[in-house]
Design a protein around this motif. Structure first.
Motif, PDB file in Angstrom:
ATOM      1  N   GLU A 121       0.800  -1.224   0.000  1.00 24.06           N
ATOM      2  CA  GLU A 121       0.000   0.000   0.000  1.00 24.06           C
ATOM      3  C   GLU A 121       0.833   1.273   0.000  1.00 24.06           C
ATOM      4  O   GLU A 121       0.333   2.362  -0.303  1.00 24.06           O
ATOM      5  N   LYS A 122       2.130   1.175   0.321  1.00 25.70           N
ATOM      6  CA  LYS A 122       2.966   2.373   0.456  1.00 25.70           C
ATOM      7  C   LYS A 122       3.998   2.491  -0.665  1.00 25.70           C
ATOM      8  O   LYS A 122       4.911   3.306  -0.581  1.00 25.70           O
ATOM      9  N   ILE A 123       3.876   1.677  -1.715  1.00 24.96           N
ATOM     10  CA  ILE A 123       4.871   1.648  -2.790  1.00 24.96           C
ATOM     11  C   ILE A 123       4.246   2.108  -4.100  1.00 24.96           C
ATOM     12  O   ILE A 123       3.176   1.630  -4.488  1.00 24.96           O
ATOM     13  N   ILE A 124       4.925   3.036  -4.780  1.00 25.79           N
ATOM     14  CA  ILE A 124       4.380   3.690  -5.965  1.00 25.79           C
ATOM     15  C   ILE A 124       5.279   3.453  -7.174  1.00 25.79           C
ATOM     16  O   ILE A 124       6.508   3.540  -7.085  1.00 25.79           O
ATOM     17  N   PHE A 125       4.658   3.188  -8.305  1.00 27.44           N
ATOM     18  CA  PHE A 125       5.392   2.984  -9.558  1.00 27.44           C
ATOM     19  C   PHE A 125       6.021   4.290 -10.035  1.00 27.44           C
ATOM     20  O   PHE A 125       5.460   5.371  -9.851  1.00 27.44           O
ATOM     21  N   GLY A 126       7.170   4.180 -10.670  1.00 23.75           N
ATOM     22  CA  GLY A 126       7.825   5.336 -11.277  1.00 23.75           C
ATOM     23  C   GLY A 126       8.951   4.870 -12.168  1.00 23.75           C
ATOM     24  O   GLY A 126       9.402   3.723 -12.067  1.00 23.75           O
ATOM     25  N   THR A 127       9.412   5.756 -13.050  1.00 23.51           N
ATOM     26  CA  THR A 127      10.490   5.389 -13.963  1.00 23.51           C
ATOM     27  C   THR A 127      11.733   6.247 -13.793  1.00 23.51           C
ATOM     28  O   THR A 127      12.843   5.768 -13.933  1.00 23.51           O
ATOM     29  N   ASP A 128      11.557   7.550 -13.484  1.00 22.65           N
ATOM     30  CA  ASP A 128      12.655   8.516 -13.557  1.00 22.65           C
ATOM     31  C   ASP A 128      13.150   8.611 -14.999  1.00 22.65           C
ATOM     32  O   ASP A 128      14.326   8.828 -15.258  1.00 22.65           O
ATOM     33  N   TYR A 129      12.204   8.426 -15.942  1.00 22.07           N
ATOM     34  CA  TYR A 129      12.502   8.539 -17.376  1.00 22.07           C
ATOM     35  C   TYR A 129      13.303   9.814 -17.636  1.00 22.07           C
ATOM     36  O   TYR A 129      12.962  10.866 -17.089  1.00 22.07           O
ATOM     37  N   PRO A 130      14.393   9.741 -18.443  1.00 19.40           N
ATOM     38  CA  PRO A 130      14.841   8.596 -19.238  1.00 19.40           C
ATOM     39  C   PRO A 130      15.898   7.731 -18.556  1.00 19.40           C
ATOM     40  O   PRO A 130      16.506   6.897 -19.222  1.00 19.40           O
ATOM     41  N   VAL A 131      16.145   7.947 -17.247  1.00 20.29           N
ATOM     42  CA  VAL A 131      17.134   7.119 -16.552  1.00 20.29           C
ATOM     43  C   VAL A 131      16.739   5.651 -16.650  1.00 20.29           C
ATOM     44  O   VAL A 131      17.545   4.780 -16.951  1.00 20.29           O
ATOM     45  N   THR A 132      15.469   5.378 -16.378  1.00 23.89           N
ATOM     46  CA  THR A 132      14.918   4.032 -16.519  1.00 23.89           C
ATOM     47  C   THR A 132      13.792   4.061 -17.544  1.00 23.89           C
ATOM     48  O   THR A 132      12.926   4.925 -17.485  1.00 23.89           O
ATOM     49  N   LYS A 133      13.816   3.139 -18.478  1.00 19.79           N
ATOM     50  CA  LYS A 133      12.754   3.062 -19.475  1.00 19.79           C
ATOM     51  C   LYS A 133      11.481   2.507 -18.833  1.00 19.79           C
ATOM     52  O   LYS A 133      11.529   1.756 -17.870  1.00 19.79           O
ATOM     53  N   HIS A 134      10.340   2.859 -19.422  1.00 22.94           N
ATOM     54  CA  HIS A 134       9.065   2.335 -18.933  1.00 22.94           C
ATOM     55  C   HIS A 134       9.051   0.802 -18.994  1.00 22.94           C
ATOM     56  O   HIS A 134       8.555   0.142 -18.080  1.00 22.94           O
ATOM     57  N   SER A 135       9.586   0.246 -20.057  1.00 23.03           N
ATOM     58  CA  SER A 135       9.600  -1.210 -20.208  1.00 23.03           C
ATOM     59  C   SER A 135      10.395  -1.869 -19.091  1.00 23.03           C
ATOM     60  O   SER A 135      10.024  -2.941 -18.587  1.00 23.03           O
ATOM     61  N   GLU A 136      11.489  -1.244 -18.668  1.00 21.18           N
ATOM     62  CA  GLU A 136      12.329  -1.798 -17.611  1.00 21.18           C
ATOM     63  C   GLU A 136      11.627  -1.738 -16.250  1.00 21.18           C
ATOM     64  O   GLU A 136      11.684  -2.688 -15.464  1.00 21.18           O
ATOM     65  N   ALA A 137      10.968  -0.611 -15.982  1.00 20.59           N
ATOM     66  CA  ALA A 137      10.263  -0.468 -14.711  1.00 20.59           C
ATOM     67  C   ALA A 137       9.086  -1.440 -14.617  1.00 20.59           C
ATOM     68  O   ALA A 137       8.821  -2.027 -13.559  1.00 20.59           O
ATOM     69  N   LEU A 138       8.384  -1.618 -15.740  1.00 19.82           N
ATOM     70  CA  LEU A 138       7.263  -2.566 -15.761  1.00 19.82           C
ATOM     71  C   LEU A 138       7.763  -3.997 -15.584  1.00 19.82           C
ATOM     72  O   LEU A 138       7.126  -4.813 -14.905  1.00 19.82           O
ATOM     73  N   ASP A 139       8.902  -4.302 -16.194  1.00 23.23           N
ATOM     74  CA  ASP A 139       9.489  -5.635 -16.047  1.00 23.23           C
ATOM     75  C   ASP A 139       9.866  -5.899 -14.596  1.00 23.23           C
ATOM     76  O   ASP A 139       9.693  -7.021 -14.087  1.00 23.23           O
ATOM     77  N   LEU A 140      10.365  -4.871 -13.898  1.00 24.34           N
ATOM     78  CA  LEU A 140      10.714  -5.027 -12.490  1.00 24.34           C
ATOM     79  C   LEU A 140       9.478  -5.411 -11.664  1.00 24.34           C
ATOM     80  O   LEU A 140       9.546  -6.304 -10.822  1.00 24.34           O
ATOM     81  N   VAL A 141       8.361  -4.752 -11.927  1.00 23.67           N
ATOM     82  CA  VAL A 141       7.132  -5.076 -11.193  1.00 23.67           C
ATOM     83  C   VAL A 141       6.695  -6.500 -11.490  1.00 23.67           C
ATOM     84  O   VAL A 141       6.274  -7.243 -10.592  1.00 23.67           O
TER      85      VAL A 141
END
Length: 266
Positions: free
Chosen positions: A222-242
Motif C-alpha cells: 500500500e505504500k509503494i508507488i510505480f515510477g520510472t525517472d525517465y529517461p534514466v529508466t525506461k518504462h519497459s524496464e520499470a514494468l518488467d521489475l514489477v
C-alpha cells in the motif's frame, strides 16, 4: 504559452540517455504504448546544465491534454521557497506535489528553510517527494540523502505525506522500516535500473528480491508507488521489475496505479 522547439527538446536532453530523445511527444507516445493513463512530470537535476524551470514543466503538462501533472522542484533558499509557493497557489488545480533534491542540494530535510513549504503542503494535502539513496554524481552528499534522515521529519510532521524516491537505494531495508513505522511515509521504485551491461540481469533479480522482501516486512504494498525517472529508466524496464516481484497480483496492481491514484489524486 508555448515552448519554443529548443525548450521542448530540453524536456530534457539528458545526454540522450538509453538512446531516448527525451521529448514530450516521445514520453506521451511511450505512455500510450504501455497503457499508462496518467503520470507526473518534474525537472531532474542535470550536470553541466540548468534544469527546466518549474513554470515550463507546468506548460508542458498543459500541452499533454491531462496525461501529465506537474511536480514543482524546490531549492533550499527563502527566495525559491517563496516563488514555489506562489507558483503552486497560482496553479492549484494542476500541481500535484513538490520535490526536494536531497543529496544534490546543501540542505537536509529538516532545514528550517523548508518549513513554509511543509506548512503549505500539509494544508493543501500535497505530497513532498524527497530524493533518497544513491546520487547520480560523485559529488552528491549521501549523509543528507540517506533515508533514515527523514525519520525525524516524519515524527514531527505526521500530517505531511512524504514519498522517499528510488526506495532509498541501496538502503531498501531502512525504507521498509520507515514505510512500516510511519502512516504518512511512502516510497517509489523510480530510477532503479540504469544500464544493461555486466551483472545487469543479476542486479535486476536482486532489486526484485529486495522490493519483495520490503513488501513482506511492511505487510503489503500500500505504500509503494510505480515510477520510472525517465529517461534514466525506461518504462519497459520499470514494468518488467514489477512483473518480477514475488508478491500477489493485487499488490502489483497497487504499485502500478492504485497507490498513485490515491496519494496524488490522479
Amino acid at each position: 504559452m508555448h515552448l519554443s522547439e529548443r525548450e521542448d527538446d530540453a524536456l530534457i536532453r539528458f545526454a540522450r540517455t538509453n538512446g531516448l530523445r527525451y521529448t514530450l511527444d516521445e514520453l506521451l507516445g511511450t505512455m500510450e504504448r504501455y497503457g499508462i493513463m496518467r503520470g507526473l512530470l518534474l525537472s531532474p537535476p542535470l550536470q553541466g546544465a540548468t534544469s527546466l524551470p518549474n513554470d515550463k514543466i507546468i506548460t508542458l503538462c498543459t500541452r499533454s491534454d491531462g496525461r501529465l501533472a506537474p511536480v514543482i522542484t524546490v531549492e533550499p533558499t527563502p527566495k525559491d521557497v517563496k516563488a514555489t509557493l506562489k507558483l503552486a497557489e497560482e496553479n492549484k488545480k494542476e500541481v500535484k506535489a513538490f520535490k526536494i533534491r536531497l543529496g544534490y542540494v546543501k540542505a537536509s530535510a529538516q532545514s528550517p528553510v523548508f518549513n513554509g513549504l511543509y506548512d503549505y503542503a500539509e494544508s493543501e494535502r500535497l505530497p513532498v517527494l524527497f530524493h533518497t539513496g544513491d546520487t547520480a554524481f560523485s559529488t552528491g552528499d549521501l549523509s543528507r540523502s540517506h533515508p533514515l534522515t527523514l525519520d525525524g521529519l516524519a515524527n514531527k510532521r505526521e500530517g505531511l505525506t512524504m514519498i522517499l524516491c528510488h526506495f532509498g537505494n541501496p538502503w531498501f531495508e531502512d525504507v521498509a522500516e520507515l514505510i512500516y513505522k510511519h502512516p504518512n511515509v511512502y516510497t517509489d521504485i523510480s530510477g532503479l535500473i540504469t544500464g544493461s551491461k555486466g551483472y545487469a540481469e543479476k542486479y535486476l533479480e536482486w532489486l526484485a528480491k529486495k522490493i519483495s522482501e520490503a513488501i513482506y516486512f511492511a505487510g503489503g504494498a500500500e505504500k509503494i508507488i510505480f515510477g520510472t525517472d525517465y529517461p534514466v529508466t525506461k518504462h519497459s524496464e520499470a514494468l518488467d521489475l514489477v512483473r518480477r516481484l514475488d508478491v500477489e497480483e493485487s499488490d502489483k496492481e497497487k504499485i502500478l496505479w492504485r497507490n498513485a491514484e490515491r496519494v496524488f489524486g490522479l
